[in-house]
Design a protein around this motif. Structure first.
Motif, PDB file in Angstrom:
ATOM      1  N   SER A  55     -13.838 -50.680 -15.332  1.00 28.31           N
ATOM      2  CA  SER A  55     -14.440 -51.122 -14.063  1.00 28.31           C
ATOM      3  C   SER A  55     -13.366 -51.200 -12.969  1.00 28.31           C
ATOM      4  O   SER A  55     -13.667 -51.232 -11.787  1.00 28.31           O
ATOM      5  CB  SER A  55     -15.151 -52.461 -14.245  1.00 28.31           C
ATOM      6  OG  SER A  55     -14.195 -53.488 -14.383  1.00 28.31           O
ATOM      7  N   GLY A  84     -20.177 -38.512 -15.548  1.00 28.66           N
ATOM      8  CA  GLY A  84     -19.045 -39.406 -15.815  1.00 28.66           C
ATOM      9  C   GLY A  84     -18.786 -40.355 -14.662  1.00 28.66           C
ATOM     10  O   GLY A  84     -17.949 -41.256 -14.781  1.00 28.66           O
ATOM     11  N   ARG A  86     -20.097 -43.316 -12.237  1.00 26.43           N
ATOM     12  CA  ARG A  86     -21.111 -44.379 -12.195  1.00 26.43           C
ATOM     13  C   ARG A  86     -21.597 -44.587 -10.764  1.00 26.43           C
ATOM     14  O   ARG A  86     -22.776 -44.684 -10.501  1.00 26.43           O
ATOM     15  CB  ARG A  86     -20.512 -45.678 -12.754  1.00 26.43           C
ATOM     16  CG  ARG A  86     -21.496 -46.840 -12.846  1.00 26.43           C
ATOM     17  CD  ARG A  86     -20.908 -47.932 -13.704  1.00 26.43           C
ATOM     18  NE  ARG A  86     -19.654 -48.438 -13.145  1.00 26.43           N
ATOM     19  CZ  ARG A  86     -19.575 -49.477 -12.322  1.00 26.43           C
ATOM     20  NH1 ARG A  86     -20.649 -50.132 -11.960  1.00 26.43           N
ATOM     21  NH2 ARG A  86     -18.402 -49.878 -11.857  1.00 26.43           N
ATOM     22  N   SER A  87     -20.638 -44.682  -9.803  1.00 30.61           N
ATOM     23  CA  SER A  87     -21.041 -44.900  -8.404  1.00 30.61           C
ATOM     24  C   SER A  87     -19.986 -44.329  -7.459  1.00 30.61           C
ATOM     25  O   SER A  87     -18.817 -44.161  -7.842  1.00 30.61           O
ATOM     26  CB  SER A  87     -21.216 -46.401  -8.147  1.00 30.61           C
ATOM     27  OG  SER A  87     -19.972 -47.039  -8.286  1.00 30.61           O
ATOM     28  N   SER A 126     -18.077 -44.050 -15.150  1.00 30.42           N
ATOM     29  CA  SER A 126     -18.892 -44.701 -16.196  1.00 30.42           C
ATOM     30  C   SER A 126     -17.976 -45.481 -17.108  1.00 30.42           C
ATOM     31  O   SER A 126     -16.904 -44.995 -17.475  1.00 30.42           O
ATOM     32  CB  SER A 126     -19.631 -43.655 -17.019  1.00 30.42           C
ATOM     33  OG  SER A 126     -20.535 -42.984 -16.210  1.00 30.42           O
ATOM     34  N   ARG A 127     -18.423 -46.656 -17.554  1.00 26.30           N
ATOM     35  CA  ARG A 127     -17.482 -47.485 -18.318  1.00 26.30           C
ATOM     36  C   ARG A 127     -17.970 -47.862 -19.714  1.00 26.30           C
ATOM     37  O   ARG A 127     -17.253 -48.480 -20.476  1.00 26.30           O
ATOM     38  CB  ARG A 127     -17.172 -48.746 -17.531  1.00 26.30           C
ATOM     39  CG  ARG A 127     -18.405 -49.523 -17.128  1.00 26.30           C
ATOM     40  CD  ARG A 127     -18.049 -50.616 -16.170  1.00 26.30           C
ATOM     41  NE  ARG A 127     -19.221 -51.412 -15.851  1.00 26.30           N
ATOM     42  CZ  ARG A 127     -19.242 -52.415 -15.015  1.00 26.30           C
ATOM     43  NH1 ARG A 127     -18.143 -52.755 -14.391  1.00 26.30           N
ATOM     44  NH2 ARG A 127     -20.333 -53.095 -14.791  1.00 26.30           N
ATOM     45  N   THR A 128     -19.217 -47.486 -20.039  1.00 26.59           N
ATOM     46  CA  THR A 128     -19.750 -47.990 -21.326  1.00 26.59           C
ATOM     47  C   THR A 128     -19.679 -46.995 -22.477  1.00 26.59           C
ATOM     48  O   THR A 128     -20.009 -47.343 -23.591  1.00 26.59           O
ATOM     49  CB  THR A 128     -21.212 -48.435 -21.155  1.00 26.59           C
ATOM     50  OG1 THR A 128     -21.919 -47.380 -20.510  1.00 26.59           O
ATOM     51  CG2 THR A 128     -21.316 -49.707 -20.345  1.00 26.59           C
ATOM     52  N   GLN A 129     -19.249 -45.763 -22.225  1.00 24.13           N
ATOM     53  CA  GLN A 129     -19.227 -44.803 -23.344  1.00 24.13           C
ATOM     54  C   GLN A 129     -18.161 -45.204 -24.372  1.00 24.13           C
ATOM     55  O   GLN A 129     -17.133 -45.797 -24.019  1.00 24.13           O
ATOM     56  CB  GLN A 129     -18.984 -43.387 -22.833  1.00 24.13           C
ATOM     57  CG  GLN A 129     -17.582 -43.114 -22.343  1.00 24.13           C
ATOM     58  CD  GLN A 129     -17.444 -41.694 -21.835  1.00 24.13           C
ATOM     59  OE1 GLN A 129     -18.033 -41.321 -20.842  1.00 24.13           O
ATOM     60  NE2 GLN A 129     -16.647 -40.915 -22.540  1.00 24.13           N
TER      61      GLN A 129
END
Lengths: 289, 216
Positions: A55, A84, A86-87, A126-129
């Motif tokens: 994050s 890949g 997120r924002s 993206s941080r949840t993979q």
């Protein structure tokens, strides 16, 4: 129903009749499952840590001077579509001047009478993979977009964190698999031993017309019970360790806390029952060939 | 009921039986006599399909060794009672549990098991000893327990392999009387023995086996 109760009863009796081998096996199952639980907790906490660190990953994309705020807005939307990411938050030229003032205490428009700062955007990935994030393809994709002037990011730091996380994830998985195989082997050997000791019963059962499955079931129940008892002990010890760990950490700092999956006990029990069943089936299948 | 057609079986290093032809009828009491190592036990094992012939075939109650599937063997054995010289009783279970074992295998209900076991123990003269463990029974009683376990499922065939081998003459005689009674109730008995004097005057069919071959 009576047949089923008889078989279940035999499974329990096996457990009681061969106390020493059973206790040895339960201790082994307990230790290995406890270790798996610890590994799982380390993995779970490092996953949460990596999510937090990701994050903080920030890619800043600066657009060329001639790009208008409207065009910059469109390019930001285009960047957001790259896998890949997120924002992506657009920063127009006016925002950039405001940020400059916040950071340096000077109004750039007063100083230069014009705003030289380009429009830009801040990209979060993206941080949840669960696997490691490779930042290079994302950067390459962004670079391909016409209008992008410069990209800044903490490339070396990100790739180092991701590499260590990947190594940790692979090591934990590998160790857990080895431990599981060892546990299956331990249960399997205990059941084999019980089977050899109970050769008289197996022979008697065969002579009176028992099918192989009838002979196997009590041994499989025995294996499952060994796994179950080992799992219950391991769960209790694991919760105890996490509680004690948090108590110890709390004495030093209140910023870190070991988080635990509430269902870890349930998972360990399911794993134990499965390995108990696999171990016992493996042993009896070989011996009843 | 039992038919062996040109049956031969060899172990790795020695011959078990050679070209055996034999028919045992329903209700028949048949003795097979011969010295130790003559092939009596091999014949028994072929009948309860613990061994399969290299040549020929064994037919038991409609089951044929040349065609039977492994999963059908337990069902075949549920209809055969087996008695051995070494009693094969389970030392960690009392008499009741030992005798009840075949009934549990057959899925009989608990209440029915209690009644049937009591009945059979009464028949073999062991009523009242249900809670005794094998080591608390004499040799004769252990062999009776073994007979009770074989009889409790009301089999059509009893295979007895040297059942008197470990018994004193009086107990052995009592046991022979018991097997006679069982046979009188309609169960075929096929008994192996090397004690000719014990069986010669009982008026049953006697078959001789020597070096794996049947003699007239």
């Amino acid at each position: 129903m009576d047949k089923f109760l008889f078989l279940v009863g035999e499974g329990f009796k096996n457990l009681w009749r061969f106390k020493i081998t059973t206790i040895t096996s339960i201790i082994s199952v307990f230790m290995t499952l406890y270790l798996i639980g610890i590994l799982f907790t380390i993995g779970d906490n490092s996953q949460k840590l990596i999510v937090y660190l990701r994050s903080k990953y920030k890619i800043e994309v600066f657009f060329k001077q001639e790009i208008s705020d409207t065009k910059a807005q469109k390019l930001t939307q285009e960047i957001q579509k790259i896998p890949g990411i997120r924002s992506a938050t657009n920063i127009n030229r006016a925002d950039a001047a405001r940020i400059f003032k916040q950071q340096f205490g000077e109004d750039i428009l007063t100083l230069l009478e014009t705003n030289p700062l380009p429009a830009s955007c801040v990209v979060n990935i993206s941080r949840t993979q669960s696997s490691a994030i490779d930042i290079a393809p994302i950067i390459a994709e962004i670079k391909k977009i016409d209008g992008v002037d410069e990209i800044t990011f903490q490339g070396r730091l990100i790739s180092r964190i991701e590499r260590y996380y990947d190594l940790l994830f692979k090591t934990l998985t590998g160790v857990a698999i080895v431990i599981l195989l060892v546990t299956i082997s331990i249960i399997s050997n205990t059941i084999k031993l019980t089977f050899y000791i109970r050769a008289d019963l197996v022979k008697a059962l065969k002579l009176v017309g028992a099918s192989n499955i009838f002979i196997k079931i009590p041994f499989i129940i025995d294996g499952i019970l060994q796994g179950l008892i080992g799992a219950l002990l391991a769960s209790a010890a694991l919760y105890g360790t996490i509680f004690a760990g948090n108590h110890f950490i709390a004495a030093m700092t209140n910023r870190i806390r070991i988080s635990s999956d509430l269902f870890i006990g349930l998972w360990l029990t399911i794993v134990a029952v499965l390995i108990g069943m696999i171990g016992a089936s493996r042993a009896t299948a070989k011996l009843l060939k | 009921m039992i038919a062996l057609e040109n049956v031969s079986f060899s172990y790795k290093k020695w011959v078990g039986v050679t070209d055996v032809n034999l028919v045992v009828k329903r209700d028949e009491f048949t003795y097979i006599i011969g010295p130790t190592g003559s092939g009596k036990t091999t014949l028994m094992r072929l009948i309860y399909m613990d061994l399969f012939p290299d040549n020929g075939r064994v037919l038991i109650n409609g089951y044929d060794t040349s065609r039977i599937k492994n999963r059908h063997i337990p069902r075949l054995r549920q209809n055969i009672g087996m008695i051995f010289q070494e009693y094969h009783l389970l030392s960690d279970r009392n008499l009741f549990a030992n005798v009840a074992l075949p009934l549990h295998v057959m899925g009989i209900k608990r209440n029915e098991i209690k009644e049937t076991v009591a009945e059979i123990l009464n028949e073999v003269g062991l009523y009242g000893k249900e809670s005794h463990y094998p080591n608390e029974l004499s040799g004769g009683e252990q062999q009776r327990a073994c007979i009770a376990r074989a009889l409790v499922k009301r089999p059509e065939i009893i295979l007895a392999d040297e059942p008197t081998g470990n018994l004193d003459p009086i107990t052995a005689y009592d046991l022979m009387e018991l097997l006679d009674t069982i046979n009188g109730e309609g169960t075929a008995v096929f008994m192996a023995s090397h004690n000719y004097t014990l069986i010669r005057d009982r008026g049953h069919r006697i078959i001789q086996i020597q070096e794996g071959k049947l003699r007239a």
